[in-house]
Design a protein around this motif. Structure first.
Motif: not given
Length: 167
Positions: A86-102
Motif C-alpha cells: 500500500h502506498s499510503v498505509l505503509n505497514r499494509v501489504f495487500v493480496t487480492e484474489i478474484y475467482v471466476d471458477g468454483e
C-alpha cells in the motif's frame, strides 16, 4: 507492463514489491521491514519475517508486473491474484484474489521459522472485517538480539489484507 508465461529459474530474479517500509520478493518466504534489525554490533542484519501471504496453488498462465500501478498479478484461467504494498498505509501489504471458477487452493510461503524474532501475534487472527477493507490480519514480532545492550528490543507490526471476490 511486463508479462511472462513462467517464473525465472533463479528465485533471486523474482520481482520485489516494496513501498519503502515493507518489501517482499514475490514467491519467496521472507518479508523485510524498514529499520527492523536483529543482532549485535557487527552481526547486525535485517530481521527475517516469515511471509504471511497466501499464494494460489492453481496453475497460472501468466505473471504480470505493472510498474505504473505498482502491482504484480498471477493470472490463471479461472482466477487472478494481485499483490501490492500500500502506498499510503505503509505497514499494509495487500493480496487480492478474484475467482471466476468454483474455488482456488492457497498455499503458505512462510518457509522455516525465523531465527531473528519471536512471534507475538500470528496472522491467523482477523482484526477487522470492515466491508471497505476485507479481512485484515496482523503479524507482530520482536527481535531476539538488540544491536547493543542499551538498544531497545524492537517490535515490528505488519498488517495484511486478503480480499476474495467471486466474479
Amino acid at each position: 507492463e511486463i508479462s511472462s508465461a513462467k517464473l525465472p529459474d533463479n528465485k533471486n530474479n523474482n520481482v520485489i514489491l516494496s513501498n519503502s517500509f515493507v518489501g517482499h520478493r514475490l514467491h519467496g518466504d521472507t518479508v523485510y521491514m524498514n529499520g527492523f534489525y536483529n543482532g549485535s554490533t557487527t552481526s547486525c542484519h535485517r530481521a527475517r519475517i516469515p511471509c504471511p501471504f497466501p499464494y494460489t496453488k492453481n496453475t497460472a498462465s501468466s505473471y504480470t508486473l505493472n510498474s505504473k500501478q505498482a502491482t504484480y498479478s498471477i493470472n490463471g484461467d479461472d482466477f487472478r491474484q494481485v499483490f501490492y504494498a500500500h502506498s499510503v498505509l505503509n505497514r499494509v501489504f495487500v493480496t487480492e484474489i478474484y475467482v471466476d471458477g468454483e474455488s482456488v487452493t492457497l498455499e503458505s510461503h512462510q518457509g522455516k521459522p525465523s531465527t531473528d524474532l519471536t512471534i507475538i501475534s500470528c496472522s491467523n487472527e482477523v482484526i477487522s472485517t470492515d466491508e471497505r477493507f476485507g479481512e485484515v490480519t496482523v503479524f507482530a514480532g520482536q527481535i531476539k538480539n538488540p544491536e547493543t545492550e542499551d538498544s531497545p528490543v524492537l517490535k515490528g507490526f505488519l498488517h495484511f489484507r486478503a480480499s476474495f471476490q467471486k466474479n
